[in-house]
Design a protein around this motif. Structure first.
Motif, PDB file in Angstrom:
ATOM      1  N   LEU A   1       0.824  -1.204   0.000  1.00 34.94           N
ATOM      2  CA  LEU A   1       0.000   0.000   0.000  1.00 34.94           C
ATOM      3  C   LEU A   1       0.861   1.257   0.000  1.00 34.94           C
ATOM      4  O   LEU A   1       0.593   2.214  -0.736  1.00 34.94           O
ATOM      5  N   ILE A   2       1.883   1.250   0.829  1.00 34.63           N
ATOM      6  CA  ILE A   2       2.753   2.431   0.906  1.00 34.63           C
ATOM      7  C   ILE A   2       3.474   2.643  -0.418  1.00 34.63           C
ATOM      8  O   ILE A   2       3.613   3.785  -0.885  1.00 34.63           O
ATOM      9  N   ARG A   3       3.908   1.560  -1.042  1.00 32.34           N
ATOM     10  CA  ARG A   3       4.596   1.673  -2.329  1.00 32.34           C
ATOM     11  C   ARG A   3       3.663   2.224  -3.400  1.00 32.34           C
ATOM     12  O   ARG A   3       4.045   3.087  -4.197  1.00 32.34           O
ATOM     13  N   ASP A   4       2.403   1.759  -3.398  1.00 24.55           N
ATOM     14  CA  ASP A   4       1.491   2.104  -4.483  1.00 24.55           C
ATOM     15  C   ASP A   4       0.739   3.415  -4.262  1.00 24.55           C
ATOM     16  O   ASP A   4       0.345   4.070  -5.238  1.00 24.55           O
ATOM     17  N   THR A   5       0.495   3.790  -3.006  1.00 24.32           N
ATOM     18  CA  THR A   5      -0.355   4.959  -2.745  1.00 24.32           C
ATOM     19  C   THR A   5       0.401   6.173  -2.229  1.00 24.32           C
ATOM     20  O   THR A   5      -0.171   7.252  -2.129  1.00 24.32           O
ATOM     21  N   LYS A   6       1.684   6.006  -1.871  1.00 33.22           N
ATOM     22  CA  LYS A   6       2.538   7.122  -1.426  1.00 33.22           C
ATOM     23  C   LYS A   6       1.823   8.005  -0.390  1.00 33.22           C
ATOM     24  O   LYS A   6       1.544   9.187  -0.639  1.00 33.22           O
ATOM     25  N   PRO A   7       1.533   7.459   0.783  1.00 33.00           N
ATOM     26  CA  PRO A   7       0.728   8.195   1.779  1.00 33.00           C
ATOM     27  C   PRO A   7       1.431   9.427   2.335  1.00 33.00           C
ATOM     28  O   PRO A   7       2.659   9.513   2.390  1.00 33.00           O
ATOM     29  N   ARG A   8       0.611  10.374   2.769  1.00 30.96           N
ATOM     30  CA  ARG A   8       1.064  11.540   3.520  1.00 30.96           C
ATOM     31  C   ARG A   8       0.414  11.448   4.894  1.00 30.96           C
ATOM     32  O   ARG A   8      -0.797  11.278   5.005  1.00 30.96           O
ATOM     33  N   CYS A   9       1.228  11.563   5.932  1.00 30.82           N
ATOM     34  CA  CYS A   9       0.769  11.258   7.284  1.00 30.82           C
ATOM     35  C   CYS A   9       0.818  12.480   8.198  1.00 30.82           C
ATOM     36  O   CYS A   9       1.627  13.392   8.006  1.00 30.82           O
ATOM     37  N   THR A  10      -0.047  12.458   9.192  1.00 26.25           N
ATOM     38  CA  THR A  10      -0.082  13.496  10.223  1.00 26.25           C
ATOM     39  C   THR A  10       0.015  12.817  11.579  1.00 26.25           C
ATOM     40  O   THR A  10      -0.794  11.946  11.905  1.00 26.25           O
ATOM     41  N   ALA A  11       0.996  13.205  12.374  1.00 29.18           N
ATOM     42  CA  ALA A  11       1.142  12.649  13.711  1.00 29.18           C
ATOM     43  C   ALA A  11       0.053  13.227  14.617  1.00 29.18           C
ATOM     44  O   ALA A  11      -0.255  14.413  14.555  1.00 29.18           O
TER      45      ALA A  11
END
Length: 205
Positions: free
Chosen positions: A107-117
């Motif tokens: 998922l991380i490879r395909d969707t390139k997430p942006r995260c908020t702590a």
């Protein structure tokens, strides 16, 4: 005499306990609190907004990873525990935790997430985060995708109540549809395992 927990189960149990302390803060933020929860005592760095890189990521479990010397965990979900097994439709025994890790990594490879702590613990040093995954023109919550597709589960508090009700609903739908790991009749549900380990540890004290 009490026996030590297996290494992966002990680490999972430590991660399982931390969100119980953070739940009121994160739930307040989800319900529209004006300011994000403060970092835990002893934390000196501001909680970041960040992207998960495409290399240099160390996956510890299917909900926890390390990058740039810091450890992050998706808030509100619980992945399968490494070392527990399930039987796939072909009859092969597979590691449930590794299946969760493989799906998260993909998922991380395909969707390139942006995260908020959203919160941080001092011991063990851990940053809880929510991530937005980009699927075509849509932006989806990464935790929701994990649970909906049956490769993670809704985390619960000490009373067995879900930390995030939306994840609990998504888990029920995934179970009903037998998506992902739910296809296995012998699925080692991590929340049940962790709750049992917690009760055993309390009795041993």
């Amino acid at each position: 005499m009490s026996l030590p927990l297996p290494r992966d189960l002990a680490r999972a149990l430590a991660f399982f306990l931390a969100p119980l302390l953070l739940a009121p803060l994160a739930l307040a933020q989800q319900s529209g609190a004006a300011s994000p929860p403060p970092p835990a005592q002893g934390a000196t760095k501001p909680l970041p907004v960040f992207e998960i890189p495409q290399s240099g990521v160390e996956f510890q479990t299917g909900d926890t990873w390390g990058q740039n010397g810091q450890t992050f965990r998706l808030y509100g979900i619980q992945s399968c525990i490494r070392g527990t097994t399930f039987t796939n439709p072909a009859g092969a025994k597979l590691d449930c935790g590794e299946a969760s890790i493989a799906y998260l990594a993909a998922l991380i490879r395909d969707t390139k997430p942006r995260c908020t702590a959203v919160a941080q613990t001092a011991s063990p040093p851990l940053i809880y985060t929510v991530c937005a995954a980009h699927v075509g023109a849509n932006t989806l919550d990464l935790g929701t995708v994990m649970v909906t597709q049956g490769f993670a589960f809704a985390a619960t508090d000490a009373n067995g109540k879900p930390v995030n009700l939306q994840y609990a609903v998504a888990e029920g739908e995934a179970q009903k549809a037998k998506r992902g790991l739910w296809i296995a009749r012998d699925l080692p549900h991590p929340t049940a395992i962790l709750n049992k380990a917690l009760r055993d540890a309390e009795r041993a004290q």
